[in-house]
Design an enzyme around this catalytic site. Sequence first.
Site, PDB file in Angstrom:
ATOM      1  N   GLY A 136      -0.043   8.425   0.401  1.00 49.59           N
ATOM      2  CA  GLY A 136      -0.398   8.368   1.752  1.00 49.59           C
ATOM      3  C   GLY A 136       0.816   7.709   2.795  1.00 49.59           C
ATOM      4  O   GLY A 136       1.763   7.874   2.630  1.00 49.59           O
ATOM      5  N   GLY A 160       0.829  -1.155  -0.031  1.00 51.33           N
ATOM      6  CA  GLY A 160       0.006   0.015   0.179  1.00 51.33           C
ATOM      7  C   GLY A 160       0.889   1.231  -0.048  1.00 51.33           C
ATOM      8  O   GLY A 160       0.619   2.090   0.990  1.00 51.33           O
ATOM      9  N   GLY A 188       1.879   4.782   3.400  1.00 51.13           N
ATOM     10  CA  GLY A 188       2.720   3.812   2.940  1.00 51.13           C
ATOM     11  C   GLY A 188       3.773   4.314   2.087  1.00 51.13           C
ATOM     12  O   GLY A 188       5.089   3.962   2.419  1.00 51.13           O
ATOM     13  N   SER A 241      -5.348   1.297  13.148  1.00 48.02           N
ATOM     14  CA  SER A 241      -6.111   2.535  13.364  1.00 48.02           C
ATOM     15  C   SER A 241      -6.452   2.465  14.644  1.00 48.02           C
ATOM     16  O   SER A 241      -6.754   1.754  15.452  1.00 48.02           O
ATOM     17  CB  SER A 241      -7.147   2.686  12.307  1.00 48.02           C
ATOM     18  OG  SER A 241      -8.008   3.726  12.647  1.00 48.02           O
ATOM     19  N   TYR A 277     -14.891  -2.612   9.274  1.00 43.40           N
ATOM     20  CA  TYR A 277     -13.512  -1.726   9.057  1.00 43.40           C
ATOM     21  C   TYR A 277     -12.786  -1.742  10.501  1.00 43.40           C
ATOM     22  O   TYR A 277     -11.424  -2.192  10.325  1.00 43.40           O
ATOM     23  CB  TYR A 277     -13.712  -0.398   8.461  1.00 43.40           C
ATOM     24  CG  TYR A 277     -12.371   0.472   8.484  1.00 43.40           C
ATOM     25  CD1 TYR A 277     -11.671   0.152   7.653  1.00 43.40           C
ATOM     26  CD2 TYR A 277     -12.051   1.229   9.405  1.00 43.40           C
ATOM     27  CE1 TYR A 277     -10.243   0.797   7.542  1.00 43.40           C
ATOM     28  CE2 TYR A 277     -10.890   2.194   9.289  1.00 43.40           C
ATOM     29  CZ  TYR A 277      -9.899   1.803   8.321  1.00 43.40           C
ATOM     30  OH  TYR A 277      -8.650   2.351   8.445  1.00 43.40           O
ATOM     31  N   LYS A 309      -9.427  -3.571  11.809  1.00 43.63           N
ATOM     32  CA  LYS A 309      -8.115  -2.861  12.261  1.00 43.63           C
ATOM     33  C   LYS A 309      -7.935  -3.568  13.834  1.00 43.63           C
ATOM     34  O   LYS A 309      -6.540  -3.593  14.115  1.00 43.63           O
ATOM     35  CB  LYS A 309      -8.196  -1.586  12.360  1.00 43.63           C
ATOM     36  CG  LYS A 309      -8.545  -0.957  11.041  1.00 43.63           C
ATOM     37  CD  LYS A 309      -7.005  -1.123  10.100  1.00 43.63           C
ATOM     38  CE  LYS A 309      -6.960  -0.489   8.895  1.00 43.63           C
ATOM     39  NZ  LYS A 309      -5.666  -0.686   8.251  1.00 43.63           N
TER      40      LYS A 309
END
Length: 325
Positions: free
Chosen positions: A78, A74, A80, A205, A218, A222
């Site tokens: 951003g 990724g 990554g 996250s 989601y 995480k």
Amino acid sequence: MAAVDSFSLLYREIGRSCNYYLEALALVGALYTARKCVSLSCDFYNLLRLHFIPRLVSRADLVNQYGRWAVVTGCTSGIGKAYAEELARRGVNIILIGRSAEKLEAVAKHIAETYKTETAIIVADFSKGREIYPAIKEVLRGKEIGILVNNIGVFYDYPDYFTNVSENLLWETINVNIGVATIMVHIVLPGMVERKKGAIVNVSSSCCCHPTPQLSAYSASKAYLDHFSRSLHYEYASKGIFIQSLIPHFIYTNRTKFSSTLSKQSWLVPSAEVYAHHAVSTLGLSKRTTGYWLHSLQLARTSTDWTWWSTTAWRTTEKNPLQLM
């Protein structure tokens, strides 16, 4: 007269009993205050140790500490991309994995020219499932993989009730957010164990720490990464492997530009580059961290479910979605 004496005696006895209770309550209060002071002192020390002291001393030699190559998923934008650049700045060679060959080549070229390190790319669509991993294994074979950064992730188009989320998106969330990190760790970890050194960073996250309505699948995915990371650290720390759960709060990236609340950089919403610079400095120091000192303060403040939701319940629509990392 006897009644007055009896009342006076009773009053003195009650007062004496209350004094005992008051003294006991004062002792409890003193102990609680002392405990809070010690806790705050420890938190303040950890804040300095993780986010400020490493920036004052010389940078750690990541190549010598972990290995010559880092694998980042990724990584075309951003966190990554910024994390890969920060590792390259410290002399680590970078292997970039993503599904867009054009974007991977552009990032690899930029890193190689800017930081004078070696780069390699692997084109892989992680949503395809198990069929992609043999090719990844073949490319990584024989390379001294010292650091793995699992940053790839799938997010909702916008927050919504669970029953409104498509079945395809739910499968993709499970397959990518959970499956990719699990299998990538399984691929690179044996080599790290053999060399008795290595580091794995699983980007989770801050929403993994609390229930997050309308982002249920989601946030749960995480939370898996967070628990997976901490469990692995206890398993492999004695073998020289450092495994970190990275739990960022809001970061200014392409994902957050759609939200009017998060559309500008600030101390609380840093750029991906600023965040990565701080986060890499915590490598080897904390097995579970937000990676950024103000995010740590935010996470400490949102210590209850109702506080967390009150701070994240932005007004969201399909045109103005809330985006979490």
